[in-house]
Scaffold this active site. Structure first.
Site, mmCIF file in Angstrom:
data_model
loop_
_atom_site.group_PDB
_atom_site.id
_atom_site.type_symbol
_atom_site.label_atom_id
_atom_site.label_comp_id
_atom_site.label_asym_id
_atom_site.label_seq_id
_atom_site.Cartn_x
_atom_site.Cartn_y
_atom_site.Cartn_z
ATOM 1 N N HIS A 1 0.839 -1.184 0.028
ATOM 2 C CA HIS A 1 0.197 -0.096 -0.127
ATOM 3 C C HIS A 1 0.814 1.188 0.133
ATOM 4 O O HIS A 1 2.097 1.227 0.448
ATOM 5 C CB HIS A 1 -0.764 -0.093 1.303
ATOM 6 C CG HIS A 1 -0.507 0.039 2.382
ATOM 7 N ND1 HIS A 1 0.137 -1.257 2.980
ATOM 8 C CD2 HIS A 1 -0.206 0.853 3.258
ATOM 9 C CE1 HIS A 1 0.709 -0.860 4.177
ATOM 10 N NE2 HIS A 1 0.516 0.469 4.543
ATOM 11 N N HIS B 1 1.020 5.295 1.168
ATOM 12 C CA HIS B 1 0.454 6.431 1.822
ATOM 13 C C HIS B 1 0.401 7.562 0.963
ATOM 14 O O HIS B 1 1.431 8.149 0.320
ATOM 15 C CB HIS B 1 1.034 6.769 3.153
ATOM 16 C CG HIS B 1 0.909 5.643 4.121
ATOM 17 N ND1 HIS B 1 -0.311 5.479 5.176
ATOM 18 C CD2 HIS B 1 1.674 4.661 4.075
ATOM 19 C CE1 HIS B 1 0.307 4.368 5.677
ATOM 20 N NE2 HIS B 1 1.227 3.694 5.216
#
Length: 138
Positions: A101, A103
């Site tokens: 992932h 940010h």
């Protein structure tokens, strides 16, 4: 492939509710439940990849332009002055969920310092040795 025990797989698939700000066939972008600042978002691939080293190259090529698009939307929609892209790999690097992932963290004028470090002062010899070790591992 998805992992049954991965919370980000479940969020990306829509099995767990989230505040989604963008979605397409490959990714879901959600607001982080523990934000560093207002608007902090996570880009989650819908397929499971443990980290950037296992990421599909076609998907990888799509993620940086998407992150830039999300950051631009934050600047326009939230009035932030800039944004950080943060992507941690491995426990020592701060990765806590082992599903790739990224940010996207809005940064506001006079906001708190978040992503910073004290620069080291390596010698030219130390830099040359470090560079050689990395090149040798490529």
């Amino acid at each position: 492939m998805k992992k049954n025990d991965c919370i980000f797989c479940k969020i990306a698939a829509g099995e767990i509710p989230s505040s989604t700000i963008y979605e397409d066939e490959d990714v879901r972008v959600i607001l982080d439940l523990g934000p560093a600042s207002q608007g902090h978002a996570l880009i989650l691939p819908k397929e499971h990849y443990d980290d950037v080293c296992s990421l599909d190259q076609t998907l990888a090529a799509k993620l940086l332009p998407l992150a830039a698009r999300i950051g631009q939307a934050m600047k326009k929609g939230l009035g932030c002055a800039g944004f950080n892209l943060v992507q941690n790999n491995g426990k020592a690097a701060g990765q806590t969920v082992f599903h790739f992932h990224m940010h996207v963290i809005p940064r506001y004028e006079n906001g708190p310092e978040m992503v910073a470090w004290e620069p080291c002062k390596p010698t030219a010899e130390e830099l040359a040795k470090t560079a050689e070790r990395i090149r040798g591992a490529l």
